[in-house]
Design an enzyme around this catalytic site. Structure first.
Site, PDB file in Angstrom:
ATOM      1  N   LYS A 218      21.438 -28.163   4.165  1.00 51.52           N
ATOM      2  CA  LYS A 218      22.033 -27.492   5.128  1.00 51.52           C
ATOM      3  C   LYS A 218      21.596 -26.087   4.369  1.00 51.52           C
ATOM      4  CE  LYS A 218      24.516 -24.148   6.842  1.00 51.52           C
ATOM      5  NZ  LYS A 218      24.320 -24.236   8.685  1.00 51.52           N
ATOM      6  N   ARG A 258      -0.738 -22.156  15.190  1.00 49.72           N
ATOM      7  CA  ARG A 258       0.322 -22.540  13.612  1.00 49.72           C
ATOM      8  C   ARG A 258       0.561 -21.463  13.028  1.00 49.72           C
ATOM      9  NH1 ARG A 258      -4.004 -25.912  14.382  1.00 49.72           N
ATOM     10  NH2 ARG A 258      -5.629 -24.186  13.065  1.00 49.72           N
ATOM     11  N   CYS A 272      26.219 -16.509   7.804  1.00 49.65           N
ATOM     12  CA  CYS A 272      25.207 -17.577   7.475  1.00 49.65           C
ATOM     13  C   CYS A 272      24.492 -17.249   6.635  1.00 49.65           C
ATOM     14  CB  CYS A 272      25.388 -18.568   7.984  1.00 49.65           C
ATOM     15  SG  CYS A 272      26.506 -18.824   9.123  1.00 49.65           S
TER      16      CYS A 272
HETATM   17  N1  SAJ Z   1      17.902 -12.823  12.800  1.00 50.85           N
HETATM   18  C1  SAJ Z   1      16.686 -11.666  13.389  1.00 50.85           C
HETATM   19  N2  SAJ Z   1      16.091 -12.332  13.390  1.00 50.85           N
HETATM   20  C2  SAJ Z   1      14.723 -12.936  14.281  1.00 50.85           C
HETATM   21  C3  SAJ Z   1      16.050 -13.937  14.365  1.00 50.85           C
HETATM   22  C4  SAJ Z   1      17.853 -14.278  14.095  1.00 50.85           C
HETATM   23  O1  SAJ Z   1      16.810 -10.549  12.511  1.00 50.85           O
HETATM   24  O2  SAJ Z   1      14.460 -13.749  14.789  1.00 50.85           O
HETATM   25  C5  SAJ Z   1      18.771 -11.608  12.828  1.00 50.85           C
HETATM   26  C6  SAJ Z   1      20.517 -11.736  13.728  1.00 50.85           C
HETATM   27  O3  SAJ Z   1      20.008 -11.309  14.434  1.00 50.85           O
HETATM   28  C7  SAJ Z   1      21.312 -11.983  13.113  1.00 50.85           C
HETATM   29  C8  SAJ Z   1      20.843 -12.868  11.720  1.00 50.85           C
HETATM   30  O4  SAJ Z   1      19.633 -13.176  11.648  1.00 50.85           O
HETATM   31  O5  SAJ Z   1      21.927 -10.726  12.322  1.00 50.85           O
HETATM   32  C9  SAJ Z   1      21.640 -14.387  11.651  1.00 50.85           C
HETATM   33  O6  SAJ Z   1      20.939 -15.068  13.122  1.00 50.85           O
HETATM   34  P1  SAJ Z   1      20.843 -16.714  13.979  1.00 50.85           P
HETATM   35  O7  SAJ Z   1      20.985 -16.358  14.957  1.00 50.85           O
HETATM   36  O8  SAJ Z   1      19.348 -16.278  13.131  1.00 50.85           O
HETATM   37  O9  SAJ Z   1      21.545 -17.650  13.074  1.00 50.85           O
HETATM   38  P2  SAJ Z   1      23.583 -17.373  12.861  1.00 50.85           P
HETATM   39  O10 SAJ Z   1      23.924 -16.618  11.669  1.00 50.85           O
HETATM   40  O11 SAJ Z   1      24.051 -16.746  14.071  1.00 50.85           O
HETATM   41  O12 SAJ Z   1      23.372 -19.110  12.721  1.00 50.85           O
HETATM   42  C10 SAJ Z   1      23.016 -19.703  11.910  1.00 50.85           C
HETATM   43  C11 SAJ Z   1      22.233 -20.672  12.052  1.00 50.85           C
HETATM   44  N3  SAJ Z   1      21.069 -21.129  11.593  1.00 50.85           N
HETATM   45  C12 SAJ Z   1      19.196 -21.520  11.526  1.00 50.85           C
HETATM   46  O13 SAJ Z   1      18.993 -21.331  13.040  1.00 50.85           O
HETATM   47  C13 SAJ Z   1      18.812 -22.166  10.633  1.00 50.85           C
HETATM   48  C14 SAJ Z   1      22.949 -21.955  12.893  1.00 50.85           C
HETATM   49  O14 SAJ Z   1      22.319 -23.073  13.030  1.00 50.85           O
HETATM   50  C15 SAJ Z   1      23.601 -22.365  11.820  1.00 50.85           C
HETATM   51  O15 SAJ Z   1      24.672 -23.529  12.078  1.00 50.85           O
HETATM   52  C16 SAJ Z   1      24.537 -21.181  11.116  1.00 50.85           C
HETATM   53  O16 SAJ Z   1      23.776 -19.813  10.674  1.00 50.85           O
HETATM   54  C17 SAJ Z   1      25.917 -21.192  10.189  1.00 50.85           C
HETATM   55  O17 SAJ Z   1      26.878 -21.728  10.695  1.00 50.85           O
HETATM   56  O18 SAJ Z   1      24.940 -21.756   9.167  1.00 50.85           O
END
Ligand code: SAJ
Length: 429
Positions: A218, A258, A272
């Protein structure tokens, strides 16, 4: 041999029908609702009285697509009710928050409290599942330690597993059912029973393992995403220094079969990604250099965005910035650890007047403005969260209210050409 037969018989007979879910937040509440509509008797427990009341009334205290309808069905069926404390059940699922402390170590107080609260209620044959994200070793250590106070033999009479939640806010209902589940038991029988439970609600693959592997998997998932975003943010900064558009660089690099670089943005928020990687650092500080550096890059991104915004406003007296979106990402109402807060404060510290607009967030450190008030007299729109509503606004009509027409779209979310046609200087990361 006789004991094995007896166990085998007991195992075959084991089928949970009543589940107690501790913590009715963005994971616990949908889990409770889905268990209830799948036929389980569910008791939802939360320490907050207002949450308990809302759930019993079929009200969802969080914004999540479809959840209200599912919850109302669950409550109306009589299979789900909420209350302030646990009661006897076949399964106890702990889904409470595990935030980070000032010293960047996990705050496990809620896990500890939830575990202690179920000790008087657990009986022979019960299963306790920890869904909260925790540092490696917590299930075998802290959780098992507390549960052993019940006097039951762990792994023989009381089964314990860590089944981390992996749902993406905004897609929780779908992902709860469709995602593969990692099921980490404190022993094989605990994993087997937990797998049996999740098979009844999940369509994804069920992957049994040990508790510590599940904990690490996780954390590694979220650290991997955080590192990926840090790389994208770094690429954006390097590209900018070279006079190139980072997003174009990334889009073209991603055409390689890739290569899959993520999106740069104004920083990483939510409860998270800015938190979980630190649990790995906590476990092995000397060995987590990449994880640590990624955190630092992402944490410094809001200041970089503020700096760049000020550079765009160079020469303008008493510049005014209209921030669009303070949620940590688009189309959610969650502003926890949002980069927008840091951007806003960094801009203020650099002398800009700032007002912020958000159609989803209800709780924020600063007062939110309506969109007309926010853009009137503004020099720059700084888009930080891509909420769908922002696409409804006509650039010309917005521009007429502004003093200068600058759009800094940190998510490359708005249709660039339309805004340019309306006389905006459109800036991206
Ligand atoms: N973000 C970026 N660029 C990206 C993707 C995200 O800047 O390419 C930013 C988003 O704007 C945000 C942050 O990252 O501020 C996190 O957003 P997110 O959509 O990546 O993730 P969370 O925090 O909403 O949810 C994550 C998820 N983890 C993964 O995708 C590995 C989710 O599956 C988990 O269950 C969740 O954390 C958790 O509860 O741990």
């Amino acid at each position: 041999m006789a004991e094995e037969r007896e166990n085998g018989m007991r195992d075959a007979e084991w089928e949970a029908s009543k589940v107690c879910v501790l913590g009715l937040g963005y994971v616990g509440l949908p889990t409770a609702a889905i268990l209830a509509v799948s036929g389980f008797q569910v008791v939802g427990v939360d320490v907050r009285h207002d949450v308990v009341e809302a759930v019993n009334a079929g009200d969802v205290p969080i914004e999540e697509a479809g959840l209200k309808t599912v919850l109302q069905g669950a409550v109306a069926s009589g299979n789900l009710r909420a209350q302030g404390g646990p009661e006897p059940a076949d399964v106890f699922i702990i889904a409470v928050p595990t935030p980070i402390q000032q010293n960047r170590t996990a705050d496990l107080a809620s896990v500890r409290d939830a575990a202690k609260s179920i000790v008087p209620h657990v009986t022979k044959g019960n299963l306790v599942v920890l869904e909260s994200t925790v540092p490696p070793g917590t299930t075998d250590g802290l959780l098992a330690g507390i549960l052993s106070e019940s006097g039951l033999q762990l792994g023989e009479e009381l089964y314990v597993a860590h089944c981390p939640e992996r749902v993406l806010p905004g897609r929780v209902l779908t992902e709860l059912v469709q995602n593969d589940r990692v099921i980490g038991g404190i022993n094989a029988e605990s994993a087997r029973r937990a797998a049996q439970l999740y098979r009844r609600i999940a369509e994804g693959e069920i992957c049994p393992t040990t508790a510590v592997v599940a904990e690490l998997a996780k954390l590694v998932e979220n650290a991997s995403r955080d590192v990926g975003i840090a790389f994208a943010n770094e690429v954006a900064r390097i590209s900018r220094t070279c006079g190139a558009d980072g997003r174009e660089v990334i889009a073209l690099a991603n055409r390689h079969p890739r290569v899959e670089i993520l999106d740069p943005g104004p920083g990483v928020g939510g409860h998270c990604l800015p938190v979980d990687p630190w649990f790995l650092v906590e476990a092995a500080p000397e060995l987590s250099r990449l994880v640590c550096t990624a955190r630092e890059i992402n944490d410094s991104q809001p200041a970089w965005v503020a700096e760049r915004t000020m550079a765009e406003l160079d020469g303008i007296e008493q510049p005014k910035v209209s921030i669009w979106g303070v949620a940590y990402k688009g189309n959610v109402d969650d502003a926890r650890q949002t980069p927008a807060l840091r951007v806003l404060e960094e801009l203020g510290a650099r002398g800009a007047e700032v007002s912020a607009v958000d159609f989803h967030v209800k709780r924020f450190e600063y007062e939110l403005a309506d969109i007309e008030a926010s853009v009137t007299g503004a020099d720059c729109i700084l888009l930080l969260a891509g909420h769908r509503e922002f696409r409804f606004f006509e650039p010309g009509a917005i521009g007429e209210r502004m003093r200068n027409r600058i759009l800094f779209d940190t998510r490359s979310f708005l249709p660039r050409e339309r805004w340019k046609d309306a006389g905006f200087r459109v800036v991206s990361l």
